[in-house]
Design a protein around this motif. Structure first.
Motif, PDB file in Angstrom:
ATOM      1  N   VAL A  71       8.908   3.553   0.941  1.00  0.00           N
ATOM      2  CA  VAL A  71       8.622   2.901  -0.330  1.00  0.00           C
ATOM      3  C   VAL A  71       7.195   2.367  -0.260  1.00  0.00           C
ATOM      4  O   VAL A  71       6.869   1.560   0.612  1.00  0.00           O
ATOM      5  CB  VAL A  71       9.615   1.740  -0.595  1.00  0.00           C
ATOM      6  CG1 VAL A  71       9.429   1.203  -2.007  1.00  0.00           C
ATOM      7  CG2 VAL A  71      11.054   2.203  -0.397  1.00  0.00           C
ATOM      8  N   ALA A  72       6.359   2.802  -1.198  1.00  0.00           N
ATOM      9  CA  ALA A  72       4.936   2.444  -1.152  1.00  0.00           C
ATOM     10  C   ALA A  72       4.684   1.098  -1.809  1.00  0.00           C
ATOM     11  O   ALA A  72       3.861   0.955  -2.710  1.00  0.00           O
ATOM     12  CB  ALA A  72       4.112   3.535  -1.824  1.00  0.00           C
ATOM     13  N   PRO A  91      10.415  -6.151  -6.654  1.00  0.00           N
ATOM     14  CA  PRO A  91      11.050  -5.792  -7.922  1.00  0.00           C
ATOM     15  C   PRO A  91      12.103  -4.703  -7.754  1.00  0.00           C
ATOM     16  O   PRO A  91      11.881  -3.706  -7.059  1.00  0.00           O
ATOM     17  CB  PRO A  91       9.870  -5.286  -8.768  1.00  0.00           C
ATOM     18  CG  PRO A  91       8.679  -5.985  -8.208  1.00  0.00           C
ATOM     19  CD  PRO A  91       8.937  -6.084  -6.731  1.00  0.00           C
ATOM     20  N   GLY A  92      13.256  -4.932  -8.361  1.00  0.00           N
ATOM     21  CA  GLY A  92      14.335  -3.951  -8.321  1.00  0.00           C
ATOM     22  C   GLY A  92      15.278  -4.076  -7.154  1.00  0.00           C
ATOM     23  O   GLY A  92      16.392  -3.531  -7.184  1.00  0.00           O
ATOM     24  N   VAL A  93      14.883  -4.796  -6.119  1.00  0.00           N
ATOM     25  CA  VAL A  93      15.693  -4.862  -4.897  1.00  0.00           C
ATOM     26  C   VAL A  93      17.071  -5.489  -5.121  1.00  0.00           C
ATOM     27  O   VAL A  93      18.082  -4.936  -4.672  1.00  0.00           O
ATOM     28  CB  VAL A  93      14.918  -5.579  -3.771  1.00  0.00           C
ATOM     29  CG1 VAL A  93      15.860  -6.073  -2.674  1.00  0.00           C
ATOM     30  CG2 VAL A  93      13.885  -4.639  -3.177  1.00  0.00           C
ATOM     31  N   SER A 149       8.574   2.498  -5.894  1.00  0.00           N
ATOM     32  CA  SER A 149       9.216   1.187  -5.992  1.00  0.00           C
ATOM     33  C   SER A 149      10.690   1.324  -5.660  1.00  0.00           C
ATOM     34  O   SER A 149      11.245   2.433  -5.616  1.00  0.00           O
ATOM     35  CB  SER A 149       9.060   0.603  -7.404  1.00  0.00           C
ATOM     36  OG  SER A 149       9.939   1.246  -8.306  1.00  0.00           O
ATOM     37  N   ALA A 150      11.347   0.174  -5.465  1.00  0.00           N
ATOM     38  CA  ALA A 150      12.780   0.171  -5.161  1.00  0.00           C
ATOM     39  C   ALA A 150      13.608   0.683  -6.326  1.00  0.00           C
ATOM     40  O   ALA A 150      14.750   1.137  -6.123  1.00  0.00           O
ATOM     41  CB  ALA A 150      13.217  -1.248  -4.795  1.00  0.00           C
ATOM     42  N   HIS A 151      13.069   0.629  -7.541  1.00  0.00           N
ATOM     43  CA  HIS A 151      13.812   1.102  -8.701  1.00  0.00           C
ATOM     44  C   HIS A 151      14.244   2.567  -8.566  1.00  0.00           C
ATOM     45  O   HIS A 151      15.232   2.981  -9.172  1.00  0.00           O
ATOM     46  CB  HIS A 151      12.968   0.953  -9.976  1.00  0.00           C
ATOM     47  CG  HIS A 151      12.681  -0.465 -10.364  1.00  0.00           C
ATOM     48  ND1 HIS A 151      11.483  -1.075 -10.056  1.00  0.00           N
ATOM     49  CD2 HIS A 151      13.428  -1.379 -11.010  1.00  0.00           C
ATOM     50  CE1 HIS A 151      11.507  -2.320 -10.516  1.00  0.00           C
ATOM     51  NE2 HIS A 151      12.657  -2.535 -11.091  1.00  0.00           N
ATOM     52  N   GLU A 152      13.502   3.337  -7.763  1.00  0.00           N
ATOM     53  CA  GLU A 152      13.766   4.771  -7.621  1.00  0.00           C
ATOM     54  C   GLU A 152      14.756   5.085  -6.512  1.00  0.00           C
ATOM     55  O   GLU A 152      15.108   6.255  -6.323  1.00  0.00           O
ATOM     56  CB  GLU A 152      12.448   5.502  -7.343  1.00  0.00           C
ATOM     57  CG  GLU A 152      11.374   5.284  -8.424  1.00  0.00           C
ATOM     58  CD  GLU A 152      10.023   5.854  -7.997  1.00  0.00           C
ATOM     59  OE1 GLU A 152       9.924   6.406  -6.897  1.00  0.00           O
ATOM     60  OE2 GLU A 152       9.075   5.720  -8.774  1.00  0.00           O
ATOM     61  N   LEU A 153      15.217   4.069  -5.788  1.00  0.00           N
ATOM     62  CA  LEU A 153      15.984   4.311  -4.569  1.00  0.00           C
ATOM     63  C   LEU A 153      17.342   4.952  -4.828  1.00  0.00           C
ATOM     64  O   LEU A 153      17.749   5.873  -4.103  1.00  0.00           O
ATOM     65  CB  LEU A 153      16.153   2.998  -3.797  1.00  0.00           C
ATOM     66  CG  LEU A 153      16.878   3.107  -2.451  1.00  0.00           C
ATOM     67  CD1 LEU A 153      16.209   4.116  -1.537  1.00  0.00           C
ATOM     68  CD2 LEU A 153      16.924   1.740  -1.770  1.00  0.00           C
TER      69      LEU A 153
END
Length: 217
Positions: A190-191, A93-95, A209-213
């Motif tokens: 990323v956990a 998700p988010g990637v 999550s990837a959303h925070e990247l």
């Protein structure tokens, strides 16, 4: 920045079934290992996984080395046959949105850093619909070196000897963190894989999550 992305557990989640089957088929075909011992695979290169299995099942290091090219060829061929045509359901998700935003930045380069053999990595990421974000001839792969700690330096060299101070490894295992530290580059964990935030605490930043990247970068 040069951003070096792991695949399994980072860009894709639970997309390894065909890959595992290909490794097992190649071990059986090349080394006669029909009932392989279980080894921890997360964060290891394909060659390292195969070597550990072989040593546990009575294959000598010399015999493993002699058959390594045959293993690579057999594994890549098996994966090409076994890989599903569409892996998009396994994208984390988010990637896609994060990669799209990063690809539009003039000051950012994207590349893969994975223990997968390169042909497997390219096919896997392509069938997930993410291949266009990662240009050929860049990155570091399990087919480049059995020791994952060597891969960041290989990726930086391919990117034109990119400086350590502007390179970031992004992955989901302690081995991603270790390979970044070995080359003196930063790491974002990323956990989203098999390890929780506490187990990834040695990274410079730990995300859920990837959303925070984008904010972390």
């Amino acid at each position: 920045m040069l951003l070096l992305f792991d695949i399994d557990g980072t860009l894709l989640l639970k997309a390894t079934a065909a890959h595992v089957a290909a490794v097992l088929e190649a071990l059986r075909e090349v080394y006669g290992v029909s009932d392989p011992s279980k080894v921890e695979a997360a964060g290891r290169t394909d060659y390292e996984i195969a070597r550990n299995v072989c040593l546990l099942d009575g294959v000598t290091a010399a015999r493993f080395d002699a058959g390594r090219d045959d293993f690579r060829i057999a594994c890549v061929a098996a994966y090409a046959r076994l890989c599903p045509d569409d892996l998009s359901e396994f994208v984390a998700p988010g990637v896609p949105d994060v990669l799209d935003a990063l690809a539009k930045r003039d000051d950012t380069r994207l590349a893969l850093l994975t223990g997968n053999l390169e042909p497997i990595a390219r096919l896997k990421i392509g069938r997930a619909g993410l291949g266009h974000f990662f240009e050929p001839g860049q990155g570091g792969f399990g087919s480049d070196h059995e020791d994952r700690t060597e891969l960041p330096a290989i990726a930086r060299r391919r990117a034109g000897h990119y400086p350590r101070s502007k390179t970031v490894v992004i992955g989901d295992t302690p081995r991603d963190i270790a390979c970044a530290r070995a080359d003196g580059v930063r790491c974002i964990a990323v956990a989203t894989g098999p390890f929780g935030p506490d187990e990834l605490a040695k990274a410079d930043v730990v995300l859920r999550s990837a959303h925070e990247l984008l904010d972390a970068l």
